[in-house]
Scaffold this active site. Sequence first.
Site, PDB file in Angstrom:
ATOM      1  N   HIS A 277     -76.735 -26.608  22.858  1.00 39.60           N
ATOM      2  CA  HIS A 277     -77.299 -26.085  24.113  1.00 39.60           C
ATOM      3  C   HIS A 277     -78.477 -26.987  24.474  1.00 39.60           C
ATOM      4  O   HIS A 277     -78.761 -27.948  23.740  1.00 39.60           O
ATOM      5  CB  HIS A 277     -77.694 -24.609  23.969  1.00 39.60           C
ATOM      6  CG  HIS A 277     -78.807 -24.346  22.977  1.00 39.60           C
ATOM      7  ND1 HIS A 277     -78.690 -24.620  21.628  1.00 39.60           N
ATOM      8  CD2 HIS A 277     -80.059 -23.842  23.131  1.00 39.60           C
ATOM      9  CE1 HIS A 277     -79.805 -24.281  21.006  1.00 39.60           C
ATOM     10  NE2 HIS A 277     -80.657 -23.816  21.896  1.00 39.60           N
TER      11      HIS A 277
ATOM     12  N   HIS B  68     -81.901 -26.411  24.915  1.00 38.27           N
ATOM     13  CA  HIS B  68     -83.306 -26.227  24.565  1.00 38.27           C
ATOM     14  C   HIS B  68     -83.829 -27.551  24.007  1.00 38.27           C
ATOM     15  O   HIS B  68     -83.108 -28.268  23.293  1.00 38.27           O
ATOM     16  CB  HIS B  68     -83.449 -25.129  23.504  1.00 38.27           C
ATOM     17  CG  HIS B  68     -83.710 -23.756  24.068  1.00 38.27           C
ATOM     18  ND1 HIS B  68     -83.232 -22.607  23.476  1.00 38.27           N
ATOM     19  CD2 HIS B  68     -84.408 -23.353  25.157  1.00 38.27           C
ATOM     20  CE1 HIS B  68     -83.627 -21.544  24.184  1.00 38.27           C
ATOM     21  NE2 HIS B  68     -84.330 -21.975  25.216  1.00 38.27           N
TER      22      HIS B  68
ATOM     23  N   ASP C  69     -85.729 -28.400  21.626  1.00 33.79           N
ATOM     24  CA  ASP C  69     -85.765 -28.645  20.176  1.00 33.79           C
ATOM     25  C   ASP C  69     -84.392 -29.054  19.630  1.00 33.79           C
ATOM     26  O   ASP C  69     -84.264 -29.345  18.443  1.00 33.79           O
ATOM     27  CB  ASP C  69     -86.317 -27.430  19.405  1.00 33.79           C
ATOM     28  CG  ASP C  69     -85.536 -26.153  19.635  1.00 33.79           C
ATOM     29  OD1 ASP C  69     -85.263 -25.820  20.803  1.00 33.79           O
ATOM     30  OD2 ASP C  69     -85.189 -25.481  18.634  1.00 33.79           O
ATOM     31  N   HIS C  70     -83.386 -29.119  20.505  1.00 35.22           N
ATOM     32  CA  HIS C  70     -82.038 -29.532  20.078  1.00 35.22           C
ATOM     33  C   HIS C  70     -81.622 -30.889  20.658  1.00 35.22           C
ATOM     34  O   HIS C  70     -80.568 -31.404  20.310  1.00 35.22           O
ATOM     35  CB  HIS C  70     -81.014 -28.459  20.456  1.00 35.22           C
ATOM     36  CG  HIS C  70     -81.257 -27.190  19.692  1.00 35.22           C
ATOM     37  ND1 HIS C  70     -80.469 -26.779  18.645  1.00 35.22           N
ATOM     38  CD2 HIS C  70     -82.271 -26.290  19.793  1.00 35.22           C
ATOM     39  CE1 HIS C  70     -80.967 -25.660  18.138  1.00 35.22           C
ATOM     40  NE2 HIS C  70     -82.060 -25.336  18.817  1.00 35.22           N
TER      41      HIS C  70
ATOM     42  N   HIS D   8     -76.655 -16.842  22.721  1.00 35.68           N
ATOM     43  CA  HIS D   8     -78.068 -17.253  22.764  1.00 35.68           C
ATOM     44  C   HIS D   8     -78.650 -16.875  24.129  1.00 35.68           C
ATOM     45  O   HIS D   8     -79.463 -17.595  24.686  1.00 35.68           O
ATOM     46  CB  HIS D   8     -78.138 -18.757  22.510  1.00 35.68           C
ATOM     47  CG  HIS D   8     -79.498 -19.292  22.174  1.00 35.68           C
ATOM     48  ND1 HIS D   8     -80.409 -18.630  21.378  1.00 35.68           N
ATOM     49  CD2 HIS D   8     -80.115 -20.462  22.532  1.00 35.68           C
ATOM     50  CE1 HIS D   8     -81.507 -19.362  21.267  1.00 35.68           C
ATOM     51  NE2 HIS D   8     -81.356 -20.473  21.961  1.00 35.68           N
TER      52      HIS D   8
ATOM     53  N   HIS E  34     -83.018 -24.259  11.020  1.00 35.75           N
ATOM     54  CA  HIS E  34     -83.766 -23.744  12.183  1.00 35.75           C
ATOM     55  C   HIS E  34     -84.668 -22.593  11.712  1.00 35.75           C
ATOM     56  O   HIS E  34     -84.676 -21.507  12.292  1.00 35.75           O
ATOM     57  CB  HIS E  34     -82.769 -23.268  13.248  1.00 35.75           C
ATOM     58  CG  HIS E  34     -83.335 -23.208  14.638  1.00 35.75           C
ATOM     59  ND1 HIS E  34     -84.131 -22.176  15.065  1.00 35.75           N
ATOM     60  CD2 HIS E  34     -83.210 -24.030  15.703  1.00 35.75           C
ATOM     61  CE1 HIS E  34     -84.465 -22.363  16.332  1.00 35.75           C
ATOM     62  NE2 HIS E  34     -83.927 -23.497  16.743  1.00 35.75           N
TER      63      HIS E  34
HETATM   64 ZN   LIG Z   1     -83.677 -23.877  18.785  1.00 39.58          ZN
HETATM   65 ZN   LIG Z   2     -82.299 -22.390  21.558  1.00 38.36          ZN
END
Ligand SMILES: [Zn+2]
Ligand SMILES: [Zn+2]
Length: 351
Positions: free
Chosen positions: A105, A107, A109-110, A203, A301
């Site tokens: 996805h 976000h 942080d990915h 999510h 995570h």
């Molecule tokens: Zn995340």
């Molecule tokens: Zn996320």
Amino acid sequence: MIHRIASLFVLVGVLGCEGIQDRMMERAAQQAAQDDRVEWLDDGALHVVLCGTGSPIPAEGRASACTAVIAGGHFVLVDVGPGSYNTIGLHRLPRAHIDSVLLTHFHSDHMGDLGEIGMQSWAFGRAAPLRVYGPPGVKRVVSGFTTAYGHDTGYRVEHHGADIMPRAARALEARVIALPKHGESRLVFEADGLAVRAFSVNHKPVTPAYGYRFDYKGRSVVVSGDTAKSANLVRNSQGVDLLVHEALAAHMIEVAQQVAAKAGMKRRAKIMADILDYHTTPVEAAEVASETGASMLVLNHLVPAPPNAIAERLFLRGTADAFAGEIVLGEDGMHFRLPADSDAIHREMLD
Ligand SMILES: [Zn+2]
Ligand SMILES: [Zn+2]
């Protein structure tokens, strides 16, 4: 005291010795010149390396989300969170051979290191465009990173020459994965014995969000991506060997949330309360592992990342009652080797 002063003089003497400095430099250069671990590409095993086990919250020694899967001549990264390229380089994963990135996805942080992965793998000799798979929206993400790195691409071609830095290989190619309805998976690609499938997870409000399953010569791994406890992940992960699942310790975050609220830190308290509903607790992840029949559960995570053994115990509280198999708290640089047609899962920390 006299001993201490004497050893200090010895230390200063050693530091000042140019011969020792030169030898150290030579050793460091020899280490840096060691080849990447190209032998993993095709040794008949399914390799999984945790390249980022953290979250958006800064944590010592942890990059944000990234999991490497290497098998059948392919090097695939599931997510490329900030700091993950550094981990990949430090552990000498075969960077020039990264062929695909699968985003779960969007976000930050990915995907924060997508630019670095694209640039550095090319600088290291990647000979073909890098495919970037993801949910609808991935084209916009790829286009943005390509634009942002456009100047640098030009500098490197000019500086090193097009023979060393061919432009055609530099490209990031966006590949949209559209999933069927009703939770079914879709084959992302199948080649050289490696099959990769995507399936939806939960999510919300981030939709769609995907998890990925890899099958190679009778061995398998699932990477959950970010999700609340997901029945669809359970459905698509039956009989998996290695389940790499996200975990947010709600029982720890709730304490931090209450402390923030009492201290009048409204913004922090609100965000901490919000994040509870779209992640999976460690006990829920253990339940998922049990329901899938996984051999081993690896948590990544980690929110919050436990800083010591006491916090690790607290993080894992109750998980052993929910899953009879081995539960591993993931760390950056952790390597799992699953030999073909076997039940073995070998685990080590990479140097
Ligand atoms: Zn995340
Ligand atoms: Zn996320």
